[in-house]
Design an enzyme around this catalytic site. Structure first.
Site, PDB file in Angstrom:
ATOM      1  N   HIS A 207       0.808  -1.216   0.000  1.00 20.20           N
ATOM      2  CA  HIS A 207       0.000   0.000   0.000  1.00 20.20           C
ATOM      3  C   HIS A 207       0.844   1.272   0.000  1.00 20.20           C
ATOM      4  O   HIS A 207       0.311   2.376   0.018  1.00 20.20           O
ATOM      5  CB  HIS A 207      -0.920  -0.035   1.242  1.00 20.20           C
ATOM      6  CG  HIS A 207      -2.081   0.891   1.181  1.00 20.20           C
ATOM      7  ND1 HIS A 207      -2.262   1.907   2.092  1.00 20.20           N
ATOM      8  CD2 HIS A 207      -3.126   0.970   0.315  1.00 20.20           C
ATOM      9  CE1 HIS A 207      -3.368   2.561   1.814  1.00 20.20           C
ATOM     10  NE2 HIS A 207      -3.914   2.012   0.739  1.00 20.20           N
ATOM     11  N   LYS A 209       3.076   4.500  -1.069  1.00 19.25           N
ATOM     12  CA  LYS A 209       2.993   5.440  -2.185  1.00 19.25           C
ATOM     13  C   LYS A 209       4.179   6.407  -2.049  1.00 19.25           C
ATOM     14  O   LYS A 209       4.105   7.382  -1.290  1.00 19.25           O
ATOM     15  CB  LYS A 209       1.685   6.243  -2.158  1.00 19.25           C
ATOM     16  CG  LYS A 209       0.403   5.397  -2.166  1.00 19.25           C
ATOM     17  CD  LYS A 209      -0.394   5.659  -0.946  1.00 19.25           C
ATOM     18  CE  LYS A 209      -1.700   4.914  -0.832  1.00 19.25           C
ATOM     19  NZ  LYS A 209      -1.955   3.747  -1.599  1.00 19.25           N
ATOM     20  N   ASP A 214      16.974  10.031  -7.963  1.00 14.21           N
ATOM     21  CA  ASP A 214      18.424  10.271  -7.890  1.00 14.21           C
ATOM     22  C   ASP A 214      18.983  10.274  -6.475  1.00 14.21           C
ATOM     23  O   ASP A 214      20.049  10.850  -6.241  1.00 14.21           O
ATOM     24  CB  ASP A 214      18.783  11.602  -8.570  1.00 14.21           C
ATOM     25  CG  ASP A 214      18.567  11.568 -10.082  1.00 14.21           C
ATOM     26  OD1 ASP A 214      18.545  10.462 -10.646  1.00 14.21           O
ATOM     27  OD2 ASP A 214      18.409  12.652 -10.674  1.00 14.21           O
ATOM     28  N   HIS A 630      -8.817  10.736   1.465  1.00  8.59           N
ATOM     29  CA  HIS A 630      -7.907   9.619   1.242  1.00  8.59           C
ATOM     30  C   HIS A 630      -6.560   9.827   1.924  1.00  8.59           C
ATOM     31  O   HIS A 630      -5.755   8.902   2.018  1.00  8.59           O
ATOM     32  CB  HIS A 630      -7.703   9.410  -0.259  1.00  8.59           C
ATOM     33  CG  HIS A 630      -6.959   8.165  -0.613  1.00  8.59           C
ATOM     34  ND1 HIS A 630      -5.624   8.170  -0.975  1.00  8.59           N
ATOM     35  CD2 HIS A 630      -7.353   6.866  -0.653  1.00  8.59           C
ATOM     36  CE1 HIS A 630      -5.231   6.937  -1.225  1.00  8.59           C
ATOM     37  NE2 HIS A 630      -6.261   6.120  -1.046  1.00  8.59           N
ATOM     38  N   LYS A 632      -3.633  10.322   4.746  1.00 10.73           N
ATOM     39  CA  LYS A 632      -3.345   9.584   5.984  1.00 10.73           C
ATOM     40  C   LYS A 632      -2.470  10.499   6.824  1.00 10.73           C
ATOM     41  O   LYS A 632      -1.235  10.433   6.791  1.00 10.73           O
ATOM     42  CB  LYS A 632      -2.633   8.263   5.671  1.00 10.73           C
ATOM     43  CG  LYS A 632      -3.507   7.289   4.846  1.00 10.73           C
ATOM     44  CD  LYS A 632      -3.331   7.476   3.362  1.00 10.73           C
ATOM     45  CE  LYS A 632      -4.010   6.396   2.542  1.00 10.73           C
ATOM     46  NZ  LYS A 632      -5.428   6.270   2.664  1.00 10.73           N
ATOM     47  N   ASP A 637      -0.833  19.253  18.189  1.00  9.59           N
ATOM     48  CA  ASP A 637      -0.358  20.451  18.889  1.00  9.59           C
ATOM     49  C   ASP A 637       0.391  21.436  17.993  1.00  9.59           C
ATOM     50  O   ASP A 637       1.225  22.217  18.476  1.00  9.59           O
ATOM     51  CB  ASP A 637       0.557  20.050  20.065  1.00  9.59           C
ATOM     52  CG  ASP A 637      -0.199  19.332  21.172  1.00  9.59           C
ATOM     53  OD1 ASP A 637      -1.432  19.420  21.193  1.00  9.59           O
ATOM     54  OD2 ASP A 637       0.460  18.678  22.001  1.00  9.59           O
TER      55      ASP A 637
END
Length: 839
Positions: A207, A209, A214, A630, A632, A637
């Site tokens: 999952h 991404k 380089d 979508h 995450k 604080d």
């Protein structure tokens, strides 16, 4: 001469001679076959990657490294990173396009889904060279090595078609052309019982991404390089363009609404069974980061580990798949990135980075002020390592230590407060309980603000049998939040604290108007061509160039659309355009192609929008949809941020299920701010990100123009820092605990929720407590089109004035939805064997 010395030299010479014969090749082949067949033994030895002495030594080495690091991560804490945030796909994909175009040596990409035909810049018609496959093709032809790992899906369950991704990209540079061999794509896990009998994984996914370019710069977050993710901060639902289909933003399968129809046959990238003239798309909200600094090395290390593990697990005998070695993980430490040196290796050993690591800008000294650490969820099936769940460790510890607020944006929210909520096992929920109870007993104002999708899966009608899996996810979410004695609310209440003073749950929702003007309707009638055929023809025109093969053995240039169908589409578009002058569309179209900007700052009012006909007919074109969250993201604080691929559920957090990669960030560059009216030193990175997000959700940001070339927030971190968009609205949201901000936040959510309910009967809703309530609230019959106005007899001016009241996208999460109904009834989809899939 030592005894036997002559014999040893004689046999060594004989072996060297035999290596050049077919006999030696046969021997090596037999050894490989033995190893291949031997994988069936893994069925009775699930510990087969960790039972030999050298494997135990590697595990022990990795364990000691993790134990020496915060959160028990493989990666250390790193000072001096330059990190830039991106909110929504427009800025992120543009920045990625800039960075990819500058690649000189290597590109690493790891995605759950990758769509080769994704346009990184919009509108697509005017940016055809910025389609992802074309960008990668240019870099490969320039000598850049491109390494890609994608999740190999179970086709019956997920529609992302990684086979198409692999074959399309591998065929970009055919043999004999520039760039041949410079693009390598691996899919994992394997579903071939003969190859991987003991290691087949059907339930869990890769999952992550992220992108590494380089070894200089990296991108990490919630955005896959795939269809459906590109969006701007106003989150338009409409994509109808009477002035010309070349102005469309979402070609082919990139226009999607999973509440109506999930992605279908994505290898047929130009097709779309959803008519833009009849339905809106599902808008998409996401967050990602760009990193320059020592953390780039850690992200790259995770990729190299994954690459070598997939090589070992699936491609060990594939000559075209090489092993990767990396600076800092050489010699006795190359086992940390799963390098193996079998007696008869297949494939080369390629060292990275190509040029010395010391030449990177971040290796010369600190590039920024962000203290950061890469964390992951990974284990034996996904990476060949012992289980690591440093993401869950980070979430729990940071939330538990929060002093003022916890802000969460996530696709899911499934968590436990202890051991009594099986099948849920991650205990982020317990950290929330502890933080709220502690704050209450210490007399501190403290809030946990959670923003998640109204419907967290792609379900269609939630009443259908096919939606049982999505209802199961929702059921687990409600049990995590407030239903049952072990829920967060009830556990807080058990300590004598009112949870509704501390924990607040919201969704996002967006509205728009399809610009299906009367003139365009006449154009359809006179030409005999539906706009849907025109949108298909446009997708064919701008998405056909490239490679779209079905097998590695038979790559074919171009697409697979039949000549007759191509001619039909071209002719349909010609006939449609031939009526443009006749119906008056040769003149300027005065109605806007999208009115989503009216929910944003200085976007005008819906009641003032131009419409070139009877307003009663305009009503048919108003649409709404949930704004799919979508990202995450965790902000605590105004100092600490976690961003990556990890959802809040067992799949992402336990380590033994889905593989994930995230980054924990704390900016040591502080800014003077306030917290609940008191002076406060906030981290620049966390505070500016949170302020921009809140302004977007509150409608206190202007809509984005589609041309991102002049937007500093659409550039990589090596070009410029974030534009924090200072002004009165920036100052207004500066104090996250102020009464004024909270009153606007909850006030907007109140009003928006009421308007969406009144105009559209948007579901889910608090008035739907049973399935009978569902039918009364939103009857199932043909006159109600998904996402459109519920009452066709409501006066047009009233509809417009009601929409004027919506500001931003915030709505309350309906905590009473189906509270008196069995949401997740047991059956073939949801049972003791499958329930862990949904948690």
């Amino acid at each position: 001469m030592a005894p036997g010395g002559g014999d040893s030299r004689m046999f060594a010479g004989l072996r060297d001679k035999l290596k050049a014969t077919n006999l030696y090749d046969a021997k090596v082949g037999a050894i490989h076959l033995k190893n291949k067949v031997g994988k069936f033994g893994n069925l009775i030895n699930p510990n087969h990657r960790h039972d030999e002495e050298h494997e135990k030594a590697t595990d022990d080495k990795r364990s000691k490294i993790a134990e020496s690091h915060r959160f028990q991560s493989f990666a250390p804490e790193r000072d001096g990173n330059k990190i830039k945030w991106y909110v929504d796909g427009q800025d992120y994909f543009y920045a990625v396009s800039v960075a990819l175009e500058k690649a000189k040596e290597t590109i690493y990409i790891e995605d759950w889904w990758l769509s080769p035909e994704l346009f990184l810049r919009r509108p697509p018609y005017f940016n055809q060279e910025w389609r992802l496959d074309q960008v990668l093709k240019r870099r490969a032809e320039a000598g850049v090595k491109v390494y890609i790992i994608v999740y190999k899906e179970v086709a019956q369950a997920v529609s992302c078609n990684s086979a198409h991704t692999k074959h399309a990209l591998n065929a970009l540079c055919p043999e004999g052309s520039p760039g041949y061999g410079n693009i390598s794509v691996l899919r994992h896990p394997d579903h071939n019982v003969f190859e991987n009998a003991g290691d087949m994984t059907f339930y869990w996914a890769h999952h992550e991404k992220f992108i590494v370019i380089d070894y200089e710069i990296a991108f990490i977050g919630g955005l896959d390089l795939c269809f459906g993710r590109w969006d701007s901060r106003q989150h338009p639902c409409a994509d109808v363009h009477p002035a010309g289909v070349q102005n469309e933003m979402f070609p082919g399968q990139d226009f999607n609404n999973n509440r109506i129809l999930d992605f279908q046959t994505v290898e047929d990238w130009k097709s779309n069974e959803l008519s833009k003239a009849d339905f809106g798309r599902m808008p998409w909200h996401d967050v990602a980061m760009c990193v320059i600094g020592d953390c780039v090395y850690d992200i790259a290390e995770h990729f190299v580990l994954r690459w070598n593990f997939v090589k070992r697990d699936k491609y060990k005998r594939a000559e075209k798949v090489d092993w990767l070695t990396m600076t800092g993980r050489e010699g006795e430490n190359e086992d940390l990135v799963a390098v193996q040196r079998p007696k008869h290796p297949v494939g080369e050993y390629i060292h990275h980075p190509v040029s010395p690591l010391e030449s990177r800008s971040w290796a010369q000294g600190h590039q920024g002020t962000v203290h950061a650490q890469v964390v992951r969820s990974s284990c034996d099936w996904s990476s060949g390592i012992l289980t690591e769940h440093s993401i869950q460790n980070a979430y729990s510890e940071i939330i538990r230590n929060a002093q003022h607020f916890v802000y969460i944006e996530n696709q899911f929210f499934i968590t436990a407060t202890g051991e009594e909520q099986a099948p849920i096992h991650n205990t982020i929920g317990r950290a929330i309980v502890d933080a709220c109870v502690k704050a209450s007993k210490e007399g501190r104002k403290f809030r946990v603000i959670i923003v998640i999708p109204a419907v967290p899966g792609f379900a269609g009608d939630l009443r259908d049998d096919a939606a049982a899996g999505t209802r199961a996810i929702m059921d687990y979410q409600y049990k995590s939040i407030h239903r049952g004695e072990h829920s967060i609310f009830e556990q807080i209440k058990k300590e004598g604290v009112d949870p509704r003073q501390h924990v607040f749950i919201f969704n996002l929702r967006s509205y728009d108007r399809l610009n299906k003007t009367p003139a365009m309707v006449r154009q359809e009638e006179k030409s005999g061509v539906k706009y849907q055929d025109v949108q298909r023809a446009e997708a064919e025109e701008i998405m056909a160039e490239g490679v779209h093969s079905t097998t590695d053995q038979n790559p074919t240039l171009g697409d697979t659309t039949g000549d007759d169908e191509k001619k039909r589409l071209v002719d349909a578009k010609r006939r449609f355009e031939a009526q443009r002058v006749e119906v008056g569309l040769d003149k300027e179209v005065t109605s806007a192609d999208s009115i989503a900007a009216t929910a944003m700052l200085n976007g005008g009012k819906v009641s003032e929008q131009r419409w070139d006909d009877d307003l009663e007919k305009e009503k048919e074109n108003f649409i709404q949809e949930e704004l799919y969250i979508h990202g995450k993201l965790l902000i605590v604080d105004d100092r600490i941020v976690i961003c990556g691929s990890s959802n809040i559920n067992d799949r992402s957090q336990l380590g033994v299920h889905d593989s994930e990669l995230s980054i924990v960030m704390e900016d040591y560059n502080t800014i003077d701010s306030t917290m609940d009216g008191q002076p406060f030193k906030a981290g620049h990175h966390a505070a500016t990100l949170r302020r921009l997000l809140w302004r977007e959700h509150l409608g206190l940001l202007p809509a984005q123009p589609v041309d991102a070339s002049q937007d500093p927030n659409a550039q990589p971190a090596d070009v410029c820092p974030n534009d924090i968009m200072e002004g009165p609205e920036y100052e207004f949201v500066a104090d996250p605990m102020s009464d004024q901000v909270w009153n606007m936040w909850t006030g907007n959510a109140d009003t928006n929720t009421q308007i969406f309910r009144h105009l559209f009967r948007a579901d889910p809703d608090d008035n739907i407590k049973t399935f009978d309530d569902y039918e009364a609230f939103l009857p199932r019959h043909s006159k109600f089109k998904q996402g459109h106005l519920h009452d066709p007899f409501m006066p047009a001016q009233e509809v417009r004035e009601k929409l004027d009241q919506i500001k931003g996208h915030l709505v309350w999460m309906p905590l009473d939805f189906l509270c008196d109904a069995p949401m997740a009834e047991k059956g073939l989809q949801v049972n003791a064997y499958t329930e862990s899939i949904y948690t």
